[in-house]
Design a protein around this motif. Structure first.
Motif, PDB file in Angstrom:
ATOM      1  N   ARG A  60      42.307  93.870  89.746  1.00 16.08           N
ATOM      2  CA  ARG A  60      43.754  93.706  89.552  1.00 16.08           C
ATOM      3  C   ARG A  60      44.057  93.631  88.066  1.00 16.08           C
ATOM      4  NH1 ARG A  60      46.895  89.624  88.247  1.00 16.08           N
ATOM      5  NH2 ARG A  60      45.143  88.152  88.351  1.00 16.08           N
ATOM      6  N   GLU A  61      45.028  94.425  87.629  1.00 19.20           N
ATOM      7  CA  GLU A  61      45.390  94.421  86.216  1.00 19.20           C
ATOM      8  C   GLU A  61      46.121  93.136  85.835  1.00 19.20           C
ATOM      9  OE1 GLU A  61      46.942  97.918  83.606  1.00 19.20           O
ATOM     10  OE2 GLU A  61      48.717  96.872  84.409  1.00 19.20           O
ATOM     11  N   THR A  62      45.672  92.513  84.772  1.00 18.22           N
ATOM     12  CA  THR A  62      46.346  91.354  84.186  1.00 18.22           C
ATOM     13  C   THR A  62      47.087  91.819  82.940  1.00 18.22           C
ATOM     14  OG1 THR A  62      44.612  89.862  84.995  1.00 18.22           O
ATOM     15  CG2 THR A  62      46.014  89.054  83.207  1.00 18.22           C
ATOM     16  N   THR A  63      48.299  91.319  82.759  1.00 16.59           N
ATOM     17  CA  THR A  63      49.096  91.712  81.601  1.00 16.59           C
ATOM     18  C   THR A  63      49.156  90.566  80.598  1.00 16.59           C
ATOM     19  OG1 THR A  63      51.129  91.041  82.740  1.00 16.59           O
ATOM     20  CG2 THR A  63      50.491  93.363  82.883  1.00 16.59           C
ATOM     21  N   LEU A  64      49.127  90.914  79.313  1.00 20.81           N
ATOM     22  CA  LEU A  64      49.126  89.907  78.242  1.00 20.81           C
ATOM     23  C   LEU A  64      50.071  90.348  77.142  1.00 20.81           C
ATOM     24  CD1 LEU A  64      46.152  87.987  76.744  1.00 20.81           C
ATOM     25  CD2 LEU A  64      47.617  89.312  75.199  1.00 20.81           C
ATOM     26  N   LEU A  65      50.827  89.402  76.630  1.00 20.12           N
ATOM     27  CA  LEU A  65      51.745  89.634  75.522  1.00 20.12           C
ATOM     28  C   LEU A  65      51.268  88.852  74.307  1.00 20.12           C
ATOM     29  CD1 LEU A  65      54.483  90.682  74.348  1.00 20.12           C
ATOM     30  CD2 LEU A  65      55.484  88.527  75.177  1.00 20.12           C
ATOM     31  N   ASP A  66      51.084  89.557  73.183  1.00 22.37           N
ATOM     32  CA  ASP A  66      50.736  88.935  71.909  1.00 22.37           C
ATOM     33  C   ASP A  66      51.995  88.920  71.049  1.00 22.37           C
ATOM     34  OD1 ASP A  66      49.682  88.072  69.519  1.00 22.37           O
ATOM     35  OD2 ASP A  66      48.329  89.772  69.236  1.00 22.37           O
ATOM     36  N   VAL A  67      52.528  87.728  70.788  1.00 19.13           N
ATOM     37  CA  VAL A  67      53.777  87.581  70.033  1.00 19.13           C
ATOM     38  C   VAL A  67      53.450  87.389  68.556  1.00 19.13           C
ATOM     39  CG1 VAL A  67      55.909  86.268  69.782  1.00 19.13           C
ATOM     40  CG2 VAL A  67      54.848  86.513  72.044  1.00 19.13           C
ATOM     41  N   GLY A  68      54.129  88.162  67.690  1.00 19.56           N
ATOM     42  CA  GLY A  68      53.850  88.068  66.256  1.00 19.56           C
ATOM     43  C   GLY A  68      52.468  88.579  65.933  1.00 19.56           C
ATOM     44  N   CYS A  69      52.170  89.792  66.365  1.00 16.73           N
ATOM     45  CA  CYS A  69      50.796  90.302  66.360  1.00 16.73           C
ATOM     46  C   CYS A  69      50.265  90.645  64.981  1.00 16.73           C
ATOM     47  CB  CYS A  69      50.691  91.517  67.262  1.00 16.73           C
ATOM     48  SG  CYS A  69      51.679  92.939  66.704  1.00 16.73           S
ATOM     49  N   GLY A  70      51.131  90.711  63.953  1.00 22.30           N
ATOM     50  CA  GLY A  70      50.650  91.042  62.620  1.00 22.30           C
ATOM     51  C   GLY A  70      49.971  92.392  62.601  1.00 22.30           C
ATOM     52  N   LEU A  89      42.743  94.559  81.695  1.00 19.88           N
ATOM     53  CA  LEU A  89      43.708  93.822  80.883  1.00 19.88           C
ATOM     54  C   LEU A  89      44.601  94.809  80.147  1.00 19.88           C
ATOM     55  CD1 LEU A  89      44.706  91.096  79.721  1.00 19.88           C
ATOM     56  CD2 LEU A  89      42.994  91.368  77.901  1.00 19.88           C
ATOM     57  N   ALA A  90      45.895  94.722  80.388  1.00 17.76           N
ATOM     58  CA  ALA A  90      46.881  95.555  79.693  1.00 17.76           C
ATOM     59  C   ALA A  90      47.620  94.683  78.690  1.00 17.76           C
ATOM     60  CB  ALA A  90      47.861  96.161  80.694  1.00 17.76           C
ATOM     61  N   ILE A  91      47.592  95.086  77.429  1.00 17.00           N
ATOM     62  CA  ILE A  91      48.129  94.247  76.360  1.00 17.00           C
ATOM     63  C   ILE A  91      49.335  94.907  75.717  1.00 17.00           C
ATOM     64  CG2 ILE A  91      47.644  93.171  74.126  1.00 17.00           C
ATOM     65  CD1 ILE A  91      44.739  92.956  74.942  1.00 17.00           C
ATOM     66  N   THR A  92      50.392  94.112  75.551  1.00 16.37           N
ATOM     67  CA  THR A  92      51.543  94.488  74.741  1.00 16.37           C
ATOM     68  C   THR A  92      51.575  93.541  73.552  1.00 16.37           C
ATOM     69  OG1 THR A  92      52.800  95.261  76.661  1.00 16.37           O
ATOM     70  CG2 THR A  92      54.059  94.715  74.664  1.00 16.37           C
ATOM     71  N   ALA A  93      51.675  94.088  72.348  1.00 12.85           N
ATOM     72  CA  ALA A  93      51.685  93.276  71.132  1.00 12.85           C
ATOM     73  C   ALA A  93      52.972  93.567  70.375  1.00 12.85           C
ATOM     74  CB  ALA A  93      50.467  93.592  70.270  1.00 12.85           C
ATOM     75  N   ILE A  94      53.685  92.509  69.997  1.00 11.55           N
ATOM     76  CA  ILE A  94      54.993  92.686  69.362  1.00 11.55           C
ATOM     77  C   ILE A  94      55.056  91.963  68.031  1.00 11.55           C
ATOM     78  CG2 ILE A  94      56.158  92.956  71.585  1.00 11.55           C
ATOM     79  CD1 ILE A  94      57.299  90.114  71.202  1.00 11.55           C
ATOM     80  N   ASP A  95      55.888  92.496  67.148  1.00 15.97           N
ATOM     81  CA  ASP A  95      56.168  91.857  65.866  1.00 15.97           C
ATOM     82  C   ASP A  95      57.507  92.406  65.380  1.00 15.97           C
ATOM     83  OD1 ASP A  95      54.047  90.412  63.589  1.00 15.97           O
ATOM     84  OD2 ASP A  95      56.006  91.150  62.908  1.00 15.97           O
ATOM     85  N   PRO A  96      58.368  91.568  64.815  1.00 14.20           N
ATOM     86  CA  PRO A  96      59.652  92.075  64.312  1.00 14.20           C
ATOM     87  C   PRO A  96      59.539  92.808  62.984  1.00 14.20           C
ATOM     88  CG  PRO A  96      59.496  89.718  63.927  1.00 14.20           C
ATOM     89  CD  PRO A  96      58.288  90.096  64.733  1.00 14.20           C
ATOM     90  N   PHE A 134      54.894  88.725  81.872  1.00  9.88           N
ATOM     91  CA  PHE A 134      53.475  88.971  81.641  1.00  9.88           C
ATOM     92  C   PHE A 134      52.679  87.835  82.264  1.00  9.88           C
ATOM     93  CE2 PHE A 134      56.014  90.771  78.302  1.00  9.88           C
ATOM     94  CZ  PHE A 134      55.475  92.029  78.090  1.00  9.88           C
ATOM     95  N   ASP A 135      51.434  88.097  82.592  1.00  9.52           N
ATOM     96  CA  ASP A 135      50.600  87.018  83.130  1.00  9.52           C
ATOM     97  C   ASP A 135      50.297  85.974  82.058  1.00  9.52           C
ATOM     98  OD1 ASP A 135      50.050  87.930  85.901  1.00  9.52           O
ATOM     99  OD2 ASP A 135      49.121  89.627  84.879  1.00  9.52           O
ATOM    100  N   VAL A 136      49.997  86.436  80.853  1.00  8.88           N
ATOM    101  CA  VAL A 136      49.594  85.545  79.774  1.00  8.88           C
ATOM    102  C   VAL A 136      50.403  85.884  78.528  1.00  8.88           C
ATOM    103  CG1 VAL A 136      47.670  84.719  78.361  1.00  8.88           C
ATOM    104  CG2 VAL A 136      47.244  85.472  80.718  1.00  8.88           C
ATOM    105  N   VAL A 137      50.841  84.851  77.817  1.00  6.98           N
ATOM    106  CA  VAL A 137      51.521  85.019  76.535  1.00  6.98           C
ATOM    107  C   VAL A 137      50.726  84.256  75.486  1.00  6.98           C
ATOM    108  CG1 VAL A 137      53.607  84.528  75.194  1.00  6.98           C
ATOM    109  CG2 VAL A 137      53.798  85.327  77.566  1.00  6.98           C
ATOM    110  N   ILE A 138      50.439  84.918  74.363  1.00 10.38           N
ATOM    111  CA  ILE A 138      49.671  84.272  73.306  1.00 10.38           C
ATOM    112  C   ILE A 138      50.351  84.483  71.952  1.00 10.38           C
ATOM    113  CG2 ILE A 138      47.521  84.733  74.562  1.00 10.38           C
ATOM    114  CD1 ILE A 138      46.882  86.753  72.212  1.00 10.38           C
ATOM    115  N   SER A 139      49.924  83.704  70.972  1.00  6.54           N
ATOM    116  CA  SER A 139      50.223  83.992  69.571  1.00  6.54           C
ATOM    117  C   SER A 139      49.115  83.408  68.720  1.00  6.54           C
ATOM    118  CB  SER A 139      51.586  83.423  69.145  1.00  6.54           C
ATOM    119  OG  SER A 139      51.515  82.007  68.985  1.00  6.54           O
ATOM    120  N   ASN A 140      48.976  83.937  67.523  1.00  2.00           N
ATOM    121  CA  ASN A 140      47.986  83.455  66.570  1.00  2.00           C
ATOM    122  C   ASN A 140      48.658  83.210  65.227  1.00  2.00           C
ATOM    123  OD1 ASN A 140      45.125  83.026  65.642  1.00  2.00           O
ATOM    124  ND2 ASN A 140      45.667  84.740  64.294  1.00  2.00           N
TER     125      ASN A 140
END
Length: 240
Positions: A60-70, A89-96, A134-140
């Protein structure tokens, strides 16, 4: 004023790379050096092993969002580790910041053996308005950059966007961390903002008690030595 012992946050300090007019060559070098500094300092492989991998499945595909991915190195690393472990794992990474997204997209093209990561120049509030989940939301290393209003906004957005887990990883402010980073990076990272901005980041960062004082109910802080804080939310209530 901040004391030498970093007893209070230097919330007014501004990192060079956050300035719109900063040197583009030094900025690109900073993005390029992020993978090394993050391997040493951020230690996301441990976070992946403990907090993300147990949520993944080969079927099963898990989705993850990386906020402020740099520069995108964390998202690319997570995609590589999951692929190596045979997990979907399907990843979307965003940054303004357009500069960050441009670098991240170019960097991703060089990683031919890693599943594609989707990079977008956007903000978490835009994804909330779109109804994204998304299943998981992260930031670093994002929390210390934010104003108090932006901080609470990120937490609110994360709780709406995440089905299963939120993991915001950041530096834990400490005099020893400041001294070690100052000495350890002195001979390295020429021509970039790594050392100057890293020291500013430490001064701007929170201690664990400071984070607990500003977190809403249900959120918790976990220490991740050395000198890391994880701000966690499990199974946001509106998705349970």
């Amino acid at each position: 004023m901040e004391s030498w012992f970093l007893s209070t946050r230097d919330a007014g300090a501004v990192e060079e790379m956050d300035k719109p007019g900063c040197d583009p060559v030094r900025l690109a070098r900073t993005y390029a050096q992020f993978p090394l500094i993050n391997r040493v300092v951020s230690r996301w492989h441990g976070v992946y092993t403990r907090h993300i991998k147990p949520l993944l499945s080969p079927m099963r595909e898990t989705t993850l969002l990386d906020v402020g991915c740099g520069g995108g190195d964390i998202a690319i690393s997570l995609a590589r580790w999951a692929a190596r472990d045979g997990l979907s794992l399907a990843i979307t990474a965003i940054d303004p910041d357009a500069r960050a997204i441009h670098f991240a997209q170019a960097s991703a093209l060089t990683h031919t053996n890693v599943p594609a990561v989707t990079f977008r120049r956007t903000h978490s509030t835009t994804l909330v308005a779109e109804g994204a989940v998304f299943d998981v939301v992260i930031s670093n290393h994002l929390l210390h950059h934010l104003t108090p209003r932006e901080f609470q906004g990120l937490l609110n957005d994360s709780a709406v966007l995440a089905r299963r887990s939120v993991i915001h990883s950041d530096i834990a402010r400490s005099p020893l961390a400041y001294a070690l980073f100052s000495v350890g990076t002195l001979p390295f990272f020429p021509g970039s903002f790594i050392r100057t901005d890293g020291l500013t980041s430490i001064r701007r960062s929170y201690t664990a008690p400071e984070l607990r004082a500003v977190l809403p109910p249900q959120w918790r802080v976990a220490s991740a030595p050395p000198y890391r804080n994880l701000v966690l939310l499990t199974a946001p209530k509106h998705h349970v």
